[in-house]
Design an enzyme around this catalytic site. Structure first.
Site, PDB file in Angstrom:
ATOM      1  CG  ASP A  68      38.189  36.601  43.644  1.00 29.81           C
ATOM      2  OD1 ASP A  68      38.923  37.402  44.292  1.00 29.81           O
ATOM      3  OD2 ASP A  68      38.446  36.585  42.523  1.00 29.81           O
ATOM      4  CD  GLU A  73      45.462  32.791  39.906  1.00 32.23           C
ATOM      5  OE1 GLU A  73      45.333  31.688  39.148  1.00 32.23           O
ATOM      6  OE2 GLU A  73      44.700  33.832  40.076  1.00 32.23           O
TER       7      GLU A  73
HETATM    8  C1  GLC Z   1      41.911  36.952  41.428  1.00 35.60           C
HETATM    9  C2  GLC Z   1      42.312  36.892  42.774  1.00 35.60           C
HETATM   10  C3  GLC Z   1      42.510  38.647  42.979  1.00 35.60           C
HETATM   11  C4  GLC Z   1      43.600  38.773  41.783  1.00 35.60           C
HETATM   12  C5  GLC Z   1      43.204  38.697  40.670  1.00 35.60           C
HETATM   13  C6  GLC Z   1      44.150  39.053  39.417  1.00 35.60           C
HETATM   14  O1  GLC Z   1      40.715  37.478  41.283  1.00 35.60           O
HETATM   15  O2  GLC Z   1      41.559  36.547  43.560  1.00 35.60           O
HETATM   16  O3  GLC Z   1      43.248  38.478  44.382  1.00 35.60           O
HETATM   17  O4  GLC Z   1      43.769  40.291  42.096  1.00 35.60           O
HETATM   18  O5  GLC Z   1      42.771  37.238  40.354  1.00 35.60           O
HETATM   19  O6  GLC Z   1      45.391  38.088  39.843  1.00 35.60           O
END
Ligand code: GLC
Length: 425
Positions: free
Chosen positions: A163, A392
């Protein structure tokens, strides 16, 4: 050592299991995310093959008529996440977002098939997934590569799955913020603000959503209308790999037309990847399509590229680059090199290490015969888990757990890494 960790990982996946799909983690991400789901299916398959196929099927059931597979499916209401369906307004029967995410589904389907104990079940499930994944790949090259260069562009940073990467900073400057409707972020209720994107970035994310919404989510218009068009080598490598894997599966099922189409996509893509190569950086770089210039930032995007069957020489050069980064970094693979002036070890995709990325890089390196790099990445990944749990993402020097905790795809990758270590023992 392995079994207790595998059991913990399975426990996390089960906790985030909603029956026919998993959520990345309760609270922060309470819906189905595209590439999270497909990668999670790999972990699920170790104890329940049927359920793993269902994960992919649920995702693909929400494909749009034009072939696009959305990055979020809002299966049920939850106001703990922003932007929700009221902002996207895509008009789908089950609400979805209006942009996509890295297409790992073709790769995941192939891996599930290769490992399946029940090959009859696997062939049946693939037979119905095949035309959908094929349509998604076709959509990419039609709608995100309208000039037929062989490489697709992202029109929103969220599509990359990375992101707030430094890779987007320059192109993002072109995205205005005027007319952005007031909003309240929800991510900061679940995670530390210093681990998350900034407010200025959020405004631009929302500007793009509003722009695409104003164009009725018409994918024949969005690419050219977007002020943000970036060609990401990691994303393209994932797409190429999925095309190549889908082509093999199609061949197996006697679907020669699908096989030929996807093989052609992959071959053209691999050849075009060469235009993203940077010799001084010994890796691929992003291309700002709007500006027609390479993005001078040697992020992990150019390392993920090894996930595609790129030329052996390139894989070798990337292996050298990763080992070099590894001499300066405690835990591979940082999303932004630790010696970069933009490195921020806690902030999402601007430095932290992510297990799914490690998995894809290790997988590509393995295929390229770069066993030293694989061993280092697997070792670092498992140490991160032992030290900091199923987070995460992680600070690549301290190993600190960042972002959401008890994360589904992290757990899935741990099962993958541990099962691999067991097979090699
Ligand atoms: C964030 C991450 C993305 C992922 C999402 C859900 O947006 O950047 O890659 O898919 O979280 O985990």
């Amino acid at each position: 050592m392995a079994q207790p960790l595998i059991d913990r990982a399975l426990g996390i996946i089960q906790k985030n299991d909603k029956g026919a799909y998993t959520v990345p983690t309760h609270g922060l991400y309470p819906f189905q995310w595209n590439w999270d789901s497909a990668l999670t299916a790999l972990g699920i398959a170790h104890h329940d093959e049927k359920r793993a196929w269902t994960e992919l099927e649920t995702l693909m059931a929400h494909q749009w008529e034009d072939g696009m597979v959305p990055h979020i499916v809002f299966h049920q209401e939850d106001d703990g996440y922003f932007p929700g369906p009221d902002v996207w307004r895509t008009g789908r029967p089950v609400p979805t977002s209006g942009i996509t995410q890295p297409p790992v589904c073709g790769f995941a389907a192939r891996r599930l098939y290769d490992r399946a104990e029940d090959k009859i079940l696997a062939s049946e499930r693939i037979r119905s997934l095949l035309p959908k994944i094929d349509a998604w790949h076709d959509w990419f090259y039609r709608c995100r590569d309208p000039r037929q260069t062989g490489l697709v562009a992202l029109i929103h940073p969220w599509e990359s799955g990375r992101d707030n990467s430094v890779d987007w900073d320059l192109a993002f400057e072109r995205v205005p913020t005027d007319g952005v409707e007031p909003f309240e972020r929800r991510d900061l209720q679940h995670a530390d603000a210093s681990h998350r994107p900034t407010q200025a970035q959020y405004e631009r994310y929302i500007y793009l959503v509003q722009l695409f919404r104003s164009l009725g989510w018409d994918n024949t218009k969005l690419h050219d209308a977007s002020p943000f068009q970036v060609v990401d080598p990691g994303f393209n490598a994932i797409l190429i790999r999925s095309c190549s894997d889908l082509s093999d599966l199609a061949e197996l099922l006697g679907e020669h037309e699908v096989a030929a189409r996807n093989r052609a996509f992959a071959e053209k893509g691999i050849a075009a990847m060469e235009t993203l190569w940077s010799e001084p950086n010994s890796q691929y770089l992003c291309l700002d399509r709007k500006r027609g210039k390479q993005v001078e930032n040697a992020s992990v995007a150019g390392l993920i590229s090894v996930f595609a069957p790129i030329p052996h020489k390139r894989a070798e050069q990337i292996a050298g680059r990763i080992m070099d980064i590894g001499r300066r970094t405690r835990f591979l693979v940082p999303s932004q090199p630790t010696d970069s002036p933009f490195f921020d070890g806690e902030r999402y995709w601007r430095g932290p290490a992510w297990l799914i990325v490690n998995y894809m890089i290790a997988d590509g390196m393995e295929a390229a015969g770069q066993h030293e790099v694989v061993a280092r990445i697997v070792k670092d990944s498992l140490q991160l888990i032992e030290q900091s749990g199923f987070a995460e993402y992680y600070h690549p020097n301290t190993g600190e757990a960042c972002g959401g905790k008890t994360f589904t795809w992290t757990a899935a990758m741990v099962i993958e890494f541990l099962s691999r270590s067991r097979e090699m023992a």
